[in-house]
Design a protein around this motif. Structure first.
Motif, mmCIF file in Angstrom:
data_model
loop_
_atom_site.group_PDB
_atom_site.id
_atom_site.type_symbol
_atom_site.label_atom_id
_atom_site.label_comp_id
_atom_site.label_asym_id
_atom_site.label_seq_id
_atom_site.Cartn_x
_atom_site.Cartn_y
_atom_site.Cartn_z
ATOM 1 N N SER A 96 0.819 -1.209 0.000
ATOM 2 C CA SER A 96 0.000 0.000 0.000
ATOM 3 C C SER A 96 0.855 1.262 0.000
ATOM 4 O O SER A 96 2.047 1.248 0.323
ATOM 5 N N ARG A 97 0.217 2.365 -0.341
ATOM 6 C CA ARG A 97 0.890 3.662 -0.322
ATOM 7 C C ARG A 97 1.399 3.988 1.083
ATOM 8 O O ARG A 97 2.504 4.518 1.249
ATOM 9 N N GLU A 98 0.594 3.637 2.085
ATOM 10 C CA GLU A 98 0.985 3.925 3.465
ATOM 11 C C GLU A 98 2.219 3.118 3.869
ATOM 12 O O GLU A 98 3.075 3.606 4.619
ATOM 13 N N ALA A 99 2.312 1.896 3.358
ATOM 14 C CA ALA A 99 3.461 1.049 3.701
ATOM 15 C C ALA A 99 4.757 1.590 3.111
ATOM 16 O O ALA A 99 5.834 1.431 3.700
ATOM 17 N N ILE A 100 4.667 2.235 1.955
ATOM 18 C CA ILE A 100 5.869 2.736 1.261
ATOM 19 C C ILE A 100 6.254 4.137 1.743
ATOM 20 O O ILE A 100 7.377 4.589 1.516
ATOM 21 N N PHE A 160 5.516 4.615 -5.707
ATOM 22 C CA PHE A 160 5.222 5.578 -4.645
ATOM 23 C C PHE A 160 6.451 6.318 -4.118
ATOM 24 O O PHE A 160 6.318 7.174 -3.247
ATOM 25 N N SER A 161 7.631 5.983 -4.610
ATOM 26 C CA SER A 161 8.834 6.653 -4.119
ATOM 27 C C SER A 161 9.830 6.825 -5.259
ATOM 28 O O SER A 161 9.619 6.309 -6.367
ATOM 29 N N LEU A 219 21.800 -4.026 10.853
ATOM 30 C CA LEU A 219 20.506 -3.463 10.473
ATOM 31 C C LEU A 219 19.990 -2.569 11.590
ATOM 32 O O LEU A 219 19.826 -3.006 12.731
ATOM 33 N N GLN A 220 19.754 -1.332 11.255
ATOM 34 C CA GLN A 220 19.271 -0.351 12.232
ATOM 35 C C GLN A 220 17.790 -0.085 11.990
ATOM 36 O O GLN A 220 17.408 0.380 10.920
ATOM 37 N N PRO A 221 16.912 -0.391 12.963
ATOM 38 C CA PRO A 221 15.482 -0.120 12.775
ATOM 39 C C PRO A 221 15.234 1.339 12.418
ATOM 40 O O PRO A 221 15.785 2.248 13.056
ATOM 41 N N TYR A 222 14.420 1.538 11.407
ATOM 42 C CA TYR A 222 14.163 2.904 10.929
ATOM 43 C C TYR A 222 12.703 3.309 11.113
ATOM 44 O O TYR A 222 12.394 4.357 11.692
ATOM 45 N N ALA A 223 11.780 2.505 10.613
ATOM 46 C CA ALA A 223 10.361 2.857 10.705
ATOM 47 C C ALA A 223 9.515 1.604 10.496
ATOM 48 O O ALA A 223 9.976 0.600 9.965
ATOM 49 N N THR A 224 8.251 1.701 10.938
ATOM 50 C CA THR A 224 7.271 0.634 10.707
ATOM 51 C C THR A 224 5.990 1.262 10.189
ATOM 52 O O THR A 224 5.510 2.261 10.742
ATOM 53 N N ALA A 225 5.446 0.691 9.116
ATOM 54 C CA ALA A 225 4.214 1.230 8.531
ATOM 55 C C ALA A 225 3.429 0.113 7.867
ATOM 56 O O ALA A 225 3.978 -0.627 7.046
#
Length: 612
Positions: free
Chosen positions: A490-494, A518-519, A594-600
């Motif tokens: 989804s758009r929100e996930a990206i 989307f990006s 791996l550094q956690p960045y975001a969750t969506a």
């Protein structure tokens, strides 16, 4: 006096009714009326329920990405998708589909913001293709059985369009155009007068179909074989048609080859799009048919068949010399890992054996209508009823049906072609039923024939059988899984990727196209066979143990990694390798690079920080 007055009063209405009947016995008014009603119905019924203005298929999203690149200045001849794969991916699609979509977006962009312009264009383009499809079906129906066959063909086609996804808003992949082209070719071959203009249209449609995509190669080859055999059999009365088809096919395929293929690739042979291989065979075959029809006018029927055999030998030798690699399915050359972990999971690439294992109740929807139509054609041929028409239809349906046995993507072609002989069968069964209205068996037979002529009826029947066998739980589970998969795309996930500088993102194959759409990021993979290196790299990253996966990420130049628990391919890799990177991430074990960045929307993003 009263009766005379009533007759006088009723005569204007009867006259209007007669005029309407006359009007709708004609081709163009009927096709326009059916097309207009169907287009409005599709837009009214489908648009309000759409969550996205792009179709659900990855190819729809990828087509939009390609069109955007064209609008943003990428060269007409440059089909490289620079943001896909390790070093970019040369796509195998045609600009002939990009052009009308890009033109519509450009036009509506003068009045609306970019996204709204895209949404309007993507709603109009697939729906507009309903008209050429209906025109082809109307012409074919009228030629084989008059006004009644025309109306039945248009009705059955309308049901097929409404119950399939190819002509719905957002469906901008090329399969809808291909279906319309194949049906137009079939309609032109059914010309009882063997007019040259029909053959010119058939040759043009064959060239366009070849230029758009290699999926229609069997259908185009079938058309060529039918024209050649018809010329050899009929001789002089078919000569003008054969000459027109051969010359138009050779000329138009040359136009599209030089108009869409970059000069640097003129000598390249690829088997998934228009290249030297398919171009040379088409031009040689069409040219030789034209020459034979011109210079062998006085030959007897056996002599014409000898000439036809000579053409076949020349084309076969050319195929062996120029494009031997195209004599088998190019997808068979993929890495075995890709065949097992990717290709085997693509629904439209499944064979009848694969479908029988995964969706046995769907077999009827894919194959029953075509089989029914072949049986009807055989019966007519045995009965010596319109033999030539049914021979042509039997050959076209059989080829498409056999292709569908190998890859189910051929089923829509056989189902559409099946409408024509089944329309004639419906007329005859209806006549028998009307002749004896008290005969319940005849009426029931008519109803069953009509229902069996609609693929959607077989699909609904399959669903009902599945429900009776208490498989609703499995159906619900599959729907839930598809919903999770959709969330990953989804758009929100990206959205979190928009905040990062442009770089390479490692993500499951199904997330590739949404990331491109989307990006502005690059992505290692998307579900396209032209990018085997990127696809294999992503699979190896997911399967490798965390320490080994770091080397793969470094080699790919990764900036970030996207992991979605709901992604089906990621789940498959976790089951295959419980100690692999994806399996460890699912358990919450995050390696130090791996550094956690975001969750969506269920997607976890990690920045790749190589450990020195």
């Amino acid at each position: 006096m009263t009766n005379a007055a009533e007759m006088t009063a009723n005569s204007p209405s009867e006259s209007k009714l007669a005029k309407l009947q006359t009007l709708f016995s004609r081709l163009w008014p009927s096709v326009l009326a059916y097309s207009a009603v169907l287009m409005v119905a599709v837009l009214v019924l489908k648009l309000p329920n759409m969550k996205d203005y792009v179709g659900p298929d990855n190819d729809d999203g990828m087509r939009l990405v390609e069109v955007r690149d064209l609008l943003n200045g990428q060269n007409w001849f440059d089909l490289m998708q620079y943001r896909l794969g390790v070093d970019g991916t040369l796509m195998h699609w045609s600009r002939l589909i990009d052009l009308p979509i890009a033109s519509l977006i450009k036009f509506f962009g003068m009045f609306f913001v970019a996204e709204r312009a895209e949404a309007i264009a993507l709603a109009i383009w697939p729906v507009s293709l309903i008209f050429p499809l209906m025109l082809a079906m109307g012409i074919a129906g009228r030629r084989i059985g008059g006004a009644m066959a025309m109306h039945i063909s248009l009705c059955l086609t309308s049901l097929t369009v409404m119950t399939s996804g190819r002509f719905l808003p957002g469906a901008i992949d090329h399969h809808n155009a291909q279906q319309a082209l194949v049906m137009m070719m079939a309609a032109m071959l059914l010309d009882p007068k063997y007019q040259a203009r029909s053959s010119i249209v058939a040759g043009f449609c064959a060239a366009v179909a070849m230029a758009i995509g290699a999926e229609t190669t069997p259908a185009v080859a079938s058309i060529c074989i039918i024209v050649a055999i018809a010329w050899a059999w009929h001789g002089e009365i078919y000569a003008a048609a054969a000459k027109a088809f051969g010359l138009s096919f050779a000329l138009f395929i040359s136009l599209f080859f030089f108009g869409t293929v970059p000069p640097r690739l003129y000598s390249a042979v690829t088997c998934d799009n228009l290249s030297l291989g398919f171009y040379s065979l088409s031009a040689i075959g069409g040219g030789l048919l034209f020459v034979s029809a011109v210079f062998t006018r006085r030959l007897s029927r056996p002599g014409r068949f000898v000439a036809l055999a000579g053409i076949g030998i020349c084309v076969a030798i050319s195929a062996v010399l120029i494009a031997p690699q195209c004599l088998h399915n190019p997808l068979n050359d993929l890495d075995p890992m890709l065949i097992e972990l990717w290709l085997s999971g693509i629904s439209e690439a499944q064979s009848v054996i694969g479908i029988s294992h995964t969706e046995p109740y769907a077999l009827g929807a894919f194959y029953a209508t075509g089989a029914f139509a072949m049986a009807a054609c055989l019966f007519r041929i045995v009965q010596r009823d319109r033999v030539e028409i049914h021979l042509i239809l039997l050959f076209l349906i059989t080829v498409s049906w056999i292709i569908a046995l190998i890859q189910v993507r051929g089923a829509p072609f056989s189902s559409l072609l099946a409408i024509l002989p089944l329309a004639l069968l419906i007329i005859d069964v209806r006549r028998v039923s009307n002749a004896d209205r008290e005969n319940v068996a005849a009426a029931l037979c008519f109803i069953l024939v009509v229902l069996a002529s609609v693929p959607a009826v077989w699909a609904i029947t399959a669903d009902l059988i599945a429900l009776r066998r208490d498989e609703q739980a499995l159906t619900n589970e599959k729907a839930a899984q598809e919903e999770k998969q959709a969330a990953c795309k989804s758009r929100e996930a990206i959205a979190p990727l928009k905040e990062l500088p442009v770089g390479m993102v490692v993500a499951p194959s199904e997330m590739g196209v949404p990331i491109l759409r989307f990006s502005a990021q690059h992505v290692i993979t998307a579900p396209y066979h032209r990018n085997p290196r990127g696809m294999l790299t992503e699979l190896h990253i997911g399967l490798a143990e965390p320490k080994e996966a770091e080397a793969f990420l470094r080699g790919a130049g990764a900036m970030a990694l996207a992991f979605c628990q709901g992604d089906i391919s990621s789940q498959q890799l976790q089951r295959l390798k419980p100690d692999g990177l994806y399996a460890q991430l699912a358990k919450g074990n995050i390696p130090n690079y791996l550094q956690p960045y975001a969750t969506a929307s269920g997607v976890e993003y990690f920045l790749f920080k190589p450990v020195d």
